[in-house]
Design a protein around this motif. Structure first.
Motif, PDB file in Angstrom:
ATOM      1  N   CYS A 107       0.973  -1.282  -0.030  1.00  0.00           N
ATOM      2  CA  CYS A 107      -0.027  -0.039   0.164  1.00  0.00           C
ATOM      3  C   CYS A 107       0.811   1.178   0.000  1.00  0.00           C
ATOM      4  O   CYS A 107       0.483   2.423  -0.857  1.00  0.00           O
ATOM      5  CB  CYS A 107      -0.813   0.073   1.383  1.00  0.00           C
ATOM      6  N   GLY A 108       1.877   1.080   0.548  1.00  0.00           N
ATOM      7  CA  GLY A 108       2.963   2.230   0.724  1.00  0.00           C
ATOM      8  C   GLY A 108       3.627   2.452  -0.580  1.00  0.00           C
ATOM      9  O   GLY A 108       3.946   3.416  -1.009  1.00  0.00           O
ATOM     10  N   THR A 109       3.654   1.279  -1.279  1.00  0.00           N
ATOM     11  CA  THR A 109       4.501   1.280  -2.881  1.00  0.00           C
ATOM     12  C   THR A 109       3.548   2.210  -3.599  1.00  0.00           C
ATOM     13  O   THR A 109       4.305   2.892  -4.453  1.00  0.00           O
ATOM     14  CB  THR A 109       4.528  -0.207  -3.367  1.00  0.00           C
ATOM     15  N   LEU A 110       2.219   2.161  -3.409  1.00  0.00           N
ATOM     16  CA  LEU A 110       1.370   2.774  -4.330  1.00  0.00           C
ATOM     17  C   LEU A 110       1.377   4.327  -4.010  1.00  0.00           C
ATOM     18  O   LEU A 110       0.818   5.178  -4.899  1.00  0.00           O
ATOM     19  CB  LEU A 110      -0.104   2.342  -3.890  1.00  0.00           C
ATOM     20  N   LEU A 111       2.109   4.813  -3.008  1.00  0.00           N
ATOM     21  CA  LEU A 111       2.092   6.049  -2.482  1.00  0.00           C
ATOM     22  C   LEU A 111       3.339   6.827  -2.631  1.00  0.00           C
ATOM     23  O   LEU A 111       3.406   8.162  -2.142  1.00  0.00           O
ATOM     24  CB  LEU A 111       1.431   6.303  -1.072  1.00  0.00           C
ATOM     25  N   THR A 112       4.120   6.492  -3.201  1.00  0.00           N
ATOM     26  CA  THR A 112       5.729   6.898  -3.299  1.00  0.00           C
ATOM     27  C   THR A 112       6.303   7.033  -4.520  1.00  0.00           C
ATOM     28  O   THR A 112       6.354   5.985  -5.367  1.00  0.00           O
ATOM     29  CB  THR A 112       6.582   6.177  -2.091  1.00  0.00           C
TER      30      THR A 112
END
Length: 314
Positions: free
Chosen positions: A264-269
Protein backbone atom coordinates in the motif's frame (compact mmCIF):
# COMPACT_ATOMS: atom_id res chain seq x y z
CA UNK A 1 30.54 -25.92 -10.49
CA UNK A 2 30.88 -26.78 -6.82
CA UNK A 3 27.74 -24.75 -6.08
CA UNK A 4 25.63 -26.84 -8.46
CA UNK A 5 27.11 -30.18 -7.35
CA UNK A 6 26.87 -29.50 -3.61
CA UNK A 7 24.20 -31.91 -2.25
CA UNK A 8 23.52 -29.62 0.73
CA UNK A 9 22.26 -26.81 -1.51
CA UNK A 10 18.55 -27.10 -2.33
CA UNK A 11 17.51 -27.74 -5.93
CA UNK A 12 15.33 -24.62 -5.83
CA UNK A 13 18.37 -22.46 -4.98
CA UNK A 14 20.34 -24.01 -7.84
CA UNK A 15 17.54 -23.42 -10.34
CA UNK A 16 17.11 -19.86 -9.09
CA UNK A 17 20.82 -19.25 -9.62
CA UNK A 18 20.48 -20.50 -13.20
CA UNK A 19 17.68 -17.97 -13.72
CA UNK A 20 19.94 -15.21 -12.39
CA UNK A 21 22.65 -16.28 -14.84
CA UNK A 22 20.14 -16.14 -17.71
CA UNK A 23 18.98 -12.67 -16.61
CA UNK A 24 22.60 -11.55 -16.45
CA UNK A 25 23.21 -12.81 -19.97
CA UNK A 26 20.16 -10.88 -21.20
CA UNK A 27 21.59 -7.73 -19.63
CA UNK A 28 24.98 -8.36 -21.24
CA UNK A 29 23.20 -8.82 -24.58
CA UNK A 30 21.52 -5.46 -23.96
CA UNK A 31 24.94 -3.90 -23.40
CA UNK A 32 26.33 -5.43 -26.60
CA UNK A 33 23.31 -4.26 -28.57
CA UNK A 34 23.73 -0.73 -27.23
CA UNK A 35 27.39 -0.45 -28.17
CA UNK A 36 26.49 -1.47 -31.73
CA UNK A 37 23.52 0.90 -31.89
CA UNK A 38 24.66 4.08 -33.61
CA UNK A 39 21.26 5.68 -33.04
CA UNK A 40 21.94 5.76 -29.30
CA UNK A 41 23.56 9.10 -28.41
CA UNK A 42 25.15 7.55 -25.29
CA UNK A 43 25.88 4.06 -26.53
CA UNK A 44 29.18 3.63 -24.66
CA UNK A 45 27.77 4.66 -21.30
CA UNK A 46 24.69 2.53 -21.90
CA UNK A 47 26.76 -0.48 -22.93
CA UNK A 48 28.98 -0.14 -19.85
CA UNK A 49 26.00 0.13 -17.49
CA UNK A 50 24.08 -2.87 -18.80
CA UNK A 51 27.13 -5.08 -19.25
CA UNK A 52 28.41 -4.46 -15.73
CA UNK A 53 24.93 -5.00 -14.26
CA UNK A 54 24.75 -8.27 -16.20
CA UNK A 55 28.11 -9.41 -14.82
CA UNK A 56 27.01 -8.64 -11.25
CA UNK A 57 23.69 -10.48 -11.58
CA UNK A 58 25.07 -13.47 -13.49
CA UNK A 59 28.33 -13.92 -11.61
CA UNK A 60 27.89 -12.02 -8.37
CA UNK A 61 27.80 -15.20 -6.28
CA UNK A 62 31.30 -16.12 -7.38
CA UNK A 63 32.85 -12.65 -7.28
CA UNK A 64 34.44 -11.30 -4.07
CA UNK A 65 32.24 -8.85 -2.19
CA UNK A 66 34.69 -6.00 -2.77
CA UNK A 67 34.62 -6.64 -6.53
CA UNK A 68 30.82 -6.65 -6.57
CA UNK A 69 30.80 -3.39 -4.60
CA UNK A 70 33.27 -1.71 -6.96
CA UNK A 71 31.35 -2.86 -10.03
CA UNK A 72 28.09 -1.51 -8.63
CA UNK A 73 29.79 1.78 -7.75
CA UNK A 74 31.30 2.03 -11.25
CA UNK A 75 27.94 1.22 -12.79
CA UNK A 76 26.33 4.24 -11.14
CA UNK A 77 28.78 6.67 -12.79
CA UNK A 78 27.18 6.72 -16.29
CA UNK A 79 23.74 6.66 -14.68
CA UNK A 80 24.52 9.73 -12.55
CA UNK A 81 26.10 11.44 -15.56
CA UNK A 82 22.91 10.72 -17.55
CA UNK A 83 24.87 8.74 -20.10
CA UNK A 84 22.47 5.79 -20.14
CA UNK A 85 19.86 6.03 -22.89
CA UNK A 86 18.37 4.01 -25.72
CA UNK A 87 18.47 4.24 -29.47
CA UNK A 88 15.66 3.77 -31.93
CA UNK A 89 13.10 1.19 -30.88
CA UNK A 90 12.93 -2.10 -32.76
CA UNK A 91 9.35 -2.76 -31.75
CA UNK A 92 6.87 -3.85 -34.45
CA UNK A 93 4.82 -1.23 -36.21
CA UNK A 94 1.52 -0.06 -34.75
CA UNK A 95 -0.32 -1.61 -37.71
CA UNK A 96 1.28 -5.02 -37.07
CA UNK A 97 0.43 -4.91 -33.35
CA UNK A 98 -3.20 -3.99 -34.11
CA UNK A 99 -3.39 -6.84 -36.64
CA UNK A 100 -2.10 -9.39 -34.12
CA UNK A 101 -4.39 -8.01 -31.42
CA UNK A 102 -7.42 -8.49 -33.67
CA UNK A 103 -6.24 -12.00 -34.61
CA UNK A 104 -5.59 -13.23 -31.07
CA UNK A 105 -8.37 -11.45 -29.20
CA UNK A 106 -8.51 -12.45 -25.53
CA UNK A 107 -5.87 -15.13 -26.11
CA UNK A 108 -3.32 -12.34 -25.94
CA UNK A 109 -3.52 -12.53 -22.12
CA UNK A 110 -2.69 -16.26 -21.91
CA UNK A 111 1.13 -15.82 -21.87
CA UNK A 112 0.98 -13.25 -19.06
CA UNK A 113 -1.46 -15.37 -17.05
CA UNK A 114 0.75 -18.43 -17.45
CA UNK A 115 3.52 -16.71 -15.49
CA UNK A 116 1.28 -16.21 -12.46
CA UNK A 117 -0.20 -19.70 -12.77
CA UNK A 118 3.22 -21.35 -12.78
CA UNK A 119 4.30 -19.26 -9.80
CA UNK A 120 1.25 -20.42 -7.81
CA UNK A 121 1.64 -24.06 -8.85
CA UNK A 122 5.32 -24.13 -7.90
CA UNK A 123 4.60 -22.43 -4.57
CA UNK A 124 1.77 -24.82 -3.65
CA UNK A 125 2.89 -28.16 -5.03
CA UNK A 126 6.70 -28.12 -5.08
CA UNK A 127 9.56 -27.20 -2.79
CA UNK A 128 11.27 -25.20 -5.53
CA UNK A 129 9.62 -21.88 -4.63
CA UNK A 130 7.45 -19.32 -6.39
CA UNK A 131 10.41 -17.46 -7.94
CA UNK A 132 11.48 -20.57 -9.82
CA UNK A 133 7.86 -20.91 -10.91
CA UNK A 134 7.94 -17.35 -12.27
CA UNK A 135 11.05 -18.21 -14.30
CA UNK A 136 9.47 -21.37 -15.69
CA UNK A 137 6.31 -19.39 -16.41
CA UNK A 138 8.28 -16.87 -18.46
CA UNK A 139 9.72 -19.63 -20.63
CA UNK A 140 6.25 -21.19 -20.97
CA UNK A 141 4.90 -17.79 -22.06
CA UNK A 142 7.63 -17.55 -24.69
CA UNK A 143 6.72 -20.98 -26.09
CA UNK A 144 3.03 -20.03 -26.19
CA UNK A 145 3.83 -16.82 -28.07
CA UNK A 146 5.90 -18.81 -30.57
CA UNK A 147 2.81 -20.91 -31.26
CA UNK A 148 0.76 -17.75 -31.67
CA UNK A 149 3.06 -16.37 -34.37
CA UNK A 150 6.07 -17.59 -36.36
CA UNK A 151 7.42 -14.05 -36.16
CA UNK A 152 8.23 -14.67 -32.49
CA UNK A 153 11.76 -16.05 -32.38
CA UNK A 154 14.31 -16.13 -29.51
CA UNK A 155 15.93 -12.96 -30.86
CA UNK A 156 12.51 -11.27 -30.75
CA UNK A 157 12.31 -11.78 -26.99
CA UNK A 158 15.90 -10.64 -26.50
CA UNK A 159 15.30 -7.46 -28.50
CA UNK A 160 12.03 -6.76 -26.68
CA UNK A 161 13.78 -7.23 -23.33
CA UNK A 162 16.55 -4.85 -24.40
CA UNK A 163 13.97 -2.29 -25.54
CA UNK A 164 12.09 -2.47 -22.25
CA UNK A 165 15.29 -2.20 -20.22
CA UNK A 166 16.32 0.80 -22.29
CA UNK A 167 12.94 2.44 -21.66
CA UNK A 168 13.10 1.90 -17.90
CA UNK A 169 16.82 2.72 -17.77
CA UNK A 170 18.88 2.71 -14.56
CA UNK A 171 15.68 2.75 -12.49
CA UNK A 172 15.43 -0.98 -13.22
CA UNK A 173 18.08 -1.65 -10.59
CA UNK A 174 16.35 0.44 -7.90
CA UNK A 175 14.25 -2.43 -6.41
CA UNK A 176 17.38 -4.56 -5.97
CA UNK A 177 19.31 -1.74 -4.29
CA UNK A 178 16.39 -0.92 -1.99
CA UNK A 179 15.99 -4.58 -1.01
CA UNK A 180 19.71 -4.65 -0.19
CA UNK A 181 19.25 -1.47 1.82
CA UNK A 182 16.72 -3.29 3.99
CA UNK A 183 19.29 -5.97 4.78
CA UNK A 184 21.87 -3.28 5.57
CA UNK A 185 19.45 -1.52 7.92
CA UNK A 186 18.73 -4.80 9.71
CA UNK A 187 22.44 -5.57 10.12
CA UNK A 188 23.03 -2.03 11.39
CA UNK A 189 20.48 -2.55 14.17
CA UNK A 190 17.81 -0.16 12.93
CA UNK A 191 15.18 -2.72 13.92
CA UNK A 192 16.42 -2.74 17.50
CA UNK A 193 16.29 1.06 17.67
CA UNK A 194 12.72 1.02 16.39
CA UNK A 195 11.81 -1.71 18.87
CA UNK A 196 13.13 0.32 21.80
CA UNK A 197 11.24 3.43 20.66
CA UNK A 198 7.97 1.57 20.08
CA UNK A 199 8.31 -0.20 23.42
CA UNK A 200 7.82 3.13 25.14
CA UNK A 201 4.51 3.70 23.31
CA UNK A 202 2.82 0.33 22.83
CA UNK A 203 1.12 -1.09 25.94
CA UNK A 204 2.74 -4.38 26.95
CA UNK A 205 0.84 -7.35 25.54
CA UNK A 206 -1.63 -5.33 23.43
CA UNK A 207 -1.42 -7.30 20.19
CA UNK A 208 -4.03 -5.21 18.36
CA UNK A 209 -2.10 -1.97 18.86
CA UNK A 210 1.06 -3.82 17.87
CA UNK A 211 -0.59 -4.95 14.62
CA UNK A 212 -1.70 -1.40 13.80
CA UNK A 213 1.79 0.01 14.39
CA UNK A 214 3.35 -2.90 12.47
CA UNK A 215 1.10 -2.18 9.46
CA UNK A 216 1.58 1.60 9.57
CA UNK A 217 5.33 1.13 10.04
CA UNK A 218 5.40 -1.03 6.92
CA UNK A 219 3.63 1.69 4.95
CA UNK A 220 5.89 4.49 6.21
CA UNK A 221 9.13 2.56 5.68
CA UNK A 222 8.01 1.47 2.23
CA UNK A 223 7.22 5.09 1.31
CA UNK A 224 10.74 6.03 2.41
CA UNK A 225 12.54 3.09 0.81
CA UNK A 226 10.25 2.43 -2.15
CA UNK A 227 10.18 -1.31 -1.62
CA UNK A 228 8.11 -3.39 0.82
CA UNK A 229 10.72 -6.16 0.73
CA UNK A 230 13.25 -3.71 2.09
CA UNK A 231 10.89 -2.63 4.84
CA UNK A 232 9.66 -6.05 5.97
CA UNK A 233 12.95 -7.16 7.53
CA UNK A 234 13.40 -3.98 9.55
CA UNK A 235 9.75 -3.78 10.66
CA UNK A 236 9.54 -7.47 11.56
CA UNK A 237 12.66 -7.31 13.71
CA UNK A 238 11.63 -4.01 15.30
CA UNK A 239 7.87 -4.44 15.72
CA UNK A 240 6.51 -7.72 14.35
CA UNK A 241 8.55 -10.14 16.43
CA UNK A 242 8.59 -8.39 19.85
CA UNK A 243 5.11 -6.80 19.86
CA UNK A 244 2.97 -9.11 17.70
CA UNK A 245 4.35 -12.61 17.18
CA UNK A 246 5.70 -13.04 20.70
CA UNK A 247 2.17 -12.49 22.06
CA UNK A 248 0.56 -15.32 20.11
CA UNK A 249 -0.30 -13.85 16.70
CA UNK A 250 0.08 -16.18 13.70
CA UNK A 251 3.43 -15.25 12.10
CA UNK A 252 2.49 -16.69 8.70
CA UNK A 253 -0.81 -14.83 8.43
CA UNK A 254 0.19 -11.52 10.02
CA UNK A 255 3.64 -11.44 8.41
CA UNK A 256 2.20 -12.06 4.94
CA UNK A 257 -0.55 -9.45 5.26
CA UNK A 258 1.88 -6.95 6.81
CA UNK A 259 3.96 -7.28 3.66
CA UNK A 260 0.94 -6.39 1.53
CA UNK A 261 0.37 -3.41 3.84
CA UNK A 262 3.81 -2.33 2.72
CA UNK A 263 2.65 -2.59 -0.88
CA UNK A 264 0.00 0.00 0.00
CA UNK A 265 2.97 2.28 0.69
CA UNK A 266 4.39 1.34 -2.71
CA UNK A 267 1.30 2.88 -4.29
CA UNK A 268 1.97 6.17 -2.51
CA UNK A 269 5.64 6.93 -3.15
CA UNK A 270 7.75 8.19 -6.06
CA UNK A 271 10.56 6.06 -4.60
CA UNK A 272 8.77 3.09 -6.16
CA UNK A 273 10.01 4.43 -9.47
CA UNK A 274 9.19 1.40 -11.64
CA UNK A 275 5.53 1.63 -10.60
CA UNK A 276 4.89 5.33 -10.15
CA UNK A 277 7.50 7.28 -12.13
CA UNK A 278 8.22 5.16 -15.21
CA UNK A 279 4.50 4.95 -16.22
CA UNK A 280 4.28 8.75 -16.05
CA UNK A 281 7.18 9.02 -18.48
CA UNK A 282 5.93 6.27 -20.79
CA UNK A 283 2.38 7.66 -20.91
CA UNK A 284 3.68 11.26 -21.15
CA UNK A 285 1.41 12.36 -18.32
CA UNK A 286 1.43 16.07 -17.49
CA UNK A 287 1.09 15.46 -13.74
CA UNK A 288 4.19 13.64 -12.54
CA UNK A 289 2.28 12.49 -9.45
CA UNK A 290 -0.80 11.50 -11.45
CA UNK A 291 -0.32 7.75 -10.94
CA UNK A 292 0.07 8.16 -7.16
CA UNK A 293 -3.01 10.39 -6.91
CA UNK A 294 -5.12 7.80 -8.71
CA UNK A 295 -3.89 5.07 -6.37
CA UNK A 296 -4.38 6.99 -3.12
CA UNK A 297 -7.94 5.85 -2.31
CA UNK A 298 -7.20 2.21 -3.20
CA UNK A 299 -4.09 2.22 -1.00
CA UNK A 300 -5.90 3.64 2.05
CA UNK A 301 -8.91 1.34 1.61
CA UNK A 302 -6.70 -1.76 1.29
CA UNK A 303 -4.60 -0.71 4.29
CA UNK A 304 -7.64 -0.34 6.55
CA UNK A 305 -9.11 -3.62 5.28
CA UNK A 306 -5.87 -5.52 5.91
CA UNK A 307 -5.41 -4.11 9.42
CA UNK A 308 -8.95 -5.21 10.31
CA UNK A 309 -8.30 -8.61 8.73
CA UNK A 310 -5.14 -9.15 10.81
CA UNK A 311 -6.88 -8.14 14.02
CA UNK A 312 -9.84 -10.48 13.37
CA UNK A 313 -7.88 -13.54 12.27
CA UNK A 314 -4.60 -13.17 14.11
Amino acid sequence: MSFFTDPEILLGDKLLEILYIIMGLVLIYTGIRNINDKTNPHRYGSAFFWTVLGIVIAGGRWLPAIVNGLLIFAMTVPAIAKKVSKGESRLPSKQYMEKMSDKLGMKIFIPALSIGIFAILFALFTKLGALVGVGVGVFAAMVIMMFFSRDNRPTTFLDDAADMLGTVGPLSMLPMLLASLGAVFTSAGVGTVISNAVGQIVPEGNVNVGIIIYALGMVIFTVIMGNAFAAITVMTVGIGAPFVFSHGANPALVGMVALTCGFCGTLLTPMAANFNVVPVAMLEMKDKYGVIKNQLFVAIFMLVFQIVYMILFK
